[in-house]
Design an enzyme around this catalytic site. Structure first.
Site, mmCIF file in Angstrom:
data_model
loop_
_atom_site.group_PDB
_atom_site.id
_atom_site.type_symbol
_atom_site.label_atom_id
_atom_site.label_comp_id
_atom_site.label_asym_id
_atom_site.label_seq_id
_atom_site.Cartn_x
_atom_site.Cartn_y
_atom_site.Cartn_z
ATOM 1 C CG ASP A 171 -3.880 -4.914 7.169
ATOM 2 O OD1 ASP A 171 -4.347 -5.966 6.703
ATOM 3 O OD2 ASP A 171 -4.131 -4.498 8.319
ATOM 4 C CB THR A 185 -6.438 -8.507 14.031
ATOM 5 O OG1 THR A 185 -6.078 -9.419 15.057
ATOM 6 C CG2 THR A 185 -5.198 -8.144 13.263
ATOM 7 C CG HIS A 239 -3.097 -8.132 9.215
ATOM 8 N ND1 HIS A 239 -3.908 -7.103 9.650
ATOM 9 C CD2 HIS A 239 -3.485 -9.230 9.911
ATOM 10 C CE1 HIS A 239 -4.748 -7.558 10.556
ATOM 11 N NE2 HIS A 239 -4.501 -8.848 10.744
#
Length: 315
Positions: free
Chosen positions: A259, A164, A291
């Site tokens: 995601d 991320t 995610h």
């Protein structure tokens, strides 16, 4: 009587709340675990301070195979996720995952603990990460302050990775390697796991998932209020004139089917292939997953498959 509670600016349920006076409540990622020797994997870890003045620090992992024979191993510099706001290099989530990755891949790992927003606004996280990379590079002649790096690392075999926000950092660090050429190590590859990228023009599911897009896009001006917006190269790297100047030979982009950030990862891959960079970029798409699923359910089949793919990428 008027309430003294500050006005809420942004609330991400179960993750964090940020108030207009700049205070923050982090609802997760606050727990830390000490470094250790894992009795199952044999991986050892220790914490180091990289810069006393800023407090930049890291957790270093060495696999069991290095201990008896001092074999030189690949090095992974890892940047944790959390939207630049939550989590640390010392949380059980990242400690357990990187312990497993060090064991599976037989690599030395330096997990960077950069300063977080909103107390430390971007680009401080990127600058801290670059300072950590230069600290690592200072060990390439076996004369640095950390003996594990001096003794165990093959500095011709270096990788960056992150998830991320950490994947965002990893990309930009790879560009800086090419532009600033720190002496002493060769960056072979970069692995971007569910990267946090954005853009003004919606792509893929962003066109229909208004809630998801709003949630992602609201974070950016909070962590980087002086940014030029969602096409700032720091969050939309395709807009960077130096986008094609990655200082590595290969890139692995990991995405997950469910995601919201998946299409940005695929777009990154497509644009990198067209950019004239010259390296090899691959995608691993985890079917049915959301995610950072691998951090929350590290023993599921898809998480194990990703762990093995990352290990193979570094070997």
């Amino acid at each position: 009587m008027a309430s003294t509670k500050p006005e809420l600016l942004f609330d991400v349920p179960n993750l964090f709340r940020i108030y207009k006076d700049g205070t923050i409540e982090r609802l997760t990622g606050n727990e830390i675990v000490p470094p250790s020797t894992n009795p199952i994997t044999g991986v050892q870890s220790k914490d180091v301070v990289i810069d006393q003045e800023t407090g930049i620090s890291a957790r270093i992992y060495i696999p069991k195979t290095t201990i008896p024979d001092h074999k030189k191993l690949p090095l992974l510099v890892y940047f944790h996720g959390g939207g630049f706001i939550i989590e640390t290099a010392f949380s059980p989530t990242y400690h357990n995952y990187l312990d497993s990755l060090a064991a599976e891949a037989h690599v030395v790992i330096v997990s960077v603990d950069y300063r977080r927003a909103p107390e430390h606004l971007l680009p401080i996280a990127h600058d801290d990460s670059w300072a950590a990379i230069n600290w690592v590079a200072a060990h390439s002649n076996q004369g640095g302050p950390e003996v594990w790096l001096n003794d165990y690392v093959d500095f011709n075999n270096v990788f960056f990775a992150g998830d991320t926000a950490g994947a965002n950092i990893a990309h930009h660090m790879a560009v800086r390697v090419r532009l600033e050429n720190p002496k002493g190590f060769h960056l072979v590859g970069v692995a971007l796991v569910h990267p946090y990228f954005a853009g003004t023009e919606p792509i893929g599911v962003e066109r229909d998932n208004v809630i998801g897009k709003s949630m992602r896009d609201k974070i950016w001006p909070i962590v980087y209020p002086t940014s030029s917006g969602l096409d700032d190269p720091l969050v939309n790297p395709v807009m960077d004139p130096n986008f094609s100047k990655l200082g590595c030979d290969k890139v692995l982009v990991c995405v997950a089917e469910k995601d919201f950030l998946r299409d940005r990862g695929l777009y990154y891959k497509e644009e990198l292939e067209k950019s004239g960079w010259g390296g090899v970029v691959e995608v691993m798409d985890s079917e049915g997953e959301n995610h950072v699923f691998h951090l929350f359910n590290p023993t599921c089949d898809n998480a194990v498959a990703m762990l093995k793919r990352l290990a193979a990428f570094m070997n």
